[in-house]
Design an enzyme around this catalytic site. Sequence first.
Site, mmCIF file in Angstrom:
data_model
loop_
_atom_site.group_PDB
_atom_site.id
_atom_site.type_symbol
_atom_site.label_atom_id
_atom_site.label_comp_id
_atom_site.label_asym_id
_atom_site.label_seq_id
_atom_site.Cartn_x
_atom_site.Cartn_y
_atom_site.Cartn_z
ATOM 1 N N GLN A 17 -36.818 19.876 -10.416
ATOM 2 C CA GLN A 17 -37.498 20.136 -11.681
ATOM 3 C C GLN A 17 -38.297 21.428 -11.764
ATOM 4 O OE1 GLN A 17 -40.719 17.972 -14.692
ATOM 5 N NE2 GLN A 17 -39.840 16.808 -13.027
ATOM 6 N N ALA A 98 -37.652 23.876 0.626
ATOM 7 C CA ALA A 98 -38.757 23.557 1.523
ATOM 8 C C ALA A 98 -39.196 24.838 2.232
ATOM 9 C CB ALA A 98 -38.311 22.509 2.538
ATOM 10 N N GLU A 139 -44.124 16.023 -7.505
ATOM 11 C CA GLU A 139 -44.963 16.024 -8.703
ATOM 12 C C GLU A 139 -46.308 15.343 -8.511
ATOM 13 O OE1 GLU A 139 -46.683 16.294 -12.180
ATOM 14 O OE2 GLU A 139 -44.713 17.216 -11.969
ATOM 15 N N ASP A 168 -44.664 19.801 -11.514
ATOM 16 C CA ASP A 168 -43.340 20.420 -11.474
ATOM 17 C C ASP A 168 -43.125 21.397 -12.630
ATOM 18 O OD1 ASP A 168 -42.048 19.523 -9.153
ATOM 19 O OD2 ASP A 168 -41.634 17.580 -10.031
ATOM 20 N N GLN A 249 -66.961 18.930 -28.113
ATOM 21 C CA GLN A 249 -66.861 18.043 -29.268
ATOM 22 C C GLN A 249 -66.396 16.666 -28.785
ATOM 23 O OE1 GLN A 249 -67.938 19.211 -32.071
ATOM 24 N NE2 GLN A 249 -67.978 21.390 -31.569
#
Length: 415
Positions: A17, A98, A139, A168, A249
């Site tokens: 991804q 990797a 992720e 990702d 806010q």
Amino acid sequence: MSKALDGVRILDFTHVQSGPTCTQLLAWFGADVIKVERAGAGDITREQLRDIPDVDSLYFTMLNHNKRSVTIDTKNPEGKQVLEALIQKCDVLVENFAPGALDRMGFTWERIQELNPRMIVASVKGFGPGPYEDCKVYENVAQCAGGAASTTGFDDGPPVVTGAQIGDSGTGLHLALGIVTALYQRTHSGRGQRVLAAMQDGVLNLCRVKLRDQQRLERTGVMKEYPQYPNGEFGEAVPRAGNASGGGQPGWILKCKGWETDPNAYIYFITQAPVWAKICNVIGKEEWATDPNYATPAARLPHLKDIFAEIERWTMTKTKFEAMQILNKYDIPCGPILSMKEIAEEPSLRKTGTIVEVDHPTRGKYLTVGNPIKLSDSPTEVTRSPLLGEHTDEVMAELGYSPEQVSALRTAGAI
């Protein structure tokens, strides 16, 4: 009409991804993205989470639009020669292997520079230089290591990861910016360079307001806009803030009509100071506009739970869309909690190209997310993802290989 990145050629060694998000965005802007995949298998996401047997998954198709696919055996000496030819012809190499994998393939930064001194090598890694730089990251690990999980959720529950893929896809977006910036610098330096986007860094960049709050907490010991105030306790680190807005806010998610059966019958409501009197009028609490306990933002902070409870009594009499229609008349900031089904069916998102229907030769028609960034002079056309190795012959011809040479390389298992 030409595209913003016409003429830029990307050698895409990415998978899953984070990397594909980056290279797809570059492809949408007009870059020629050549995705290098393993023969017979390809990107692992082609087969992950399949909803149709033996067809590329939505996971793959929705991250690899507008690209070309070639299959090369990079361990084969002749395959490695093909890859060297591609490096010489391309502008950018993008990878999310990797740590150390590209070096082990024989393509160190120094070797790539020998082949093409203008080459930009862009990488996604889990961590930057430091004690964890050799660790593999996914992720949710990135969300945890980048500070998102510790500050997400409710104070009486565990850390929570968000459904947004900030580790990702968020890092892929950061990397795309780095690549475009390096390409611009190359126009006057003439040199390539390395671009690194660490997932931990990308998540932290998206969590900067929490780093702001950490410093505020250390100085004051309390943060009055957090739901822990005034009755809760603050520790040494930024706490989980539920649905608080994170800004100046105060905001909260409130029930709307039908919430008992619809898990998304809610609206996000912000008590913005300039429209406070209008809020009071809408919910039938006109006296709050002048009451010293409610009239100013500082006075309201200790009463936020009571205020939102009163507003919720009003929102529960309206659907989220009815409430939004009324509140927008008075410029009161709000937004409905939209389900993925509602988003998929929203006509305005189709019209802007934010949601796109794509036709695929084996899958058929499916919905995907289009380019989130709109350029007036570089319109995006979303084309389908490539079949595995679909463009191998085409790219080989562009590299100068004859049909006979291509056939020989295929026989040798190099492509």
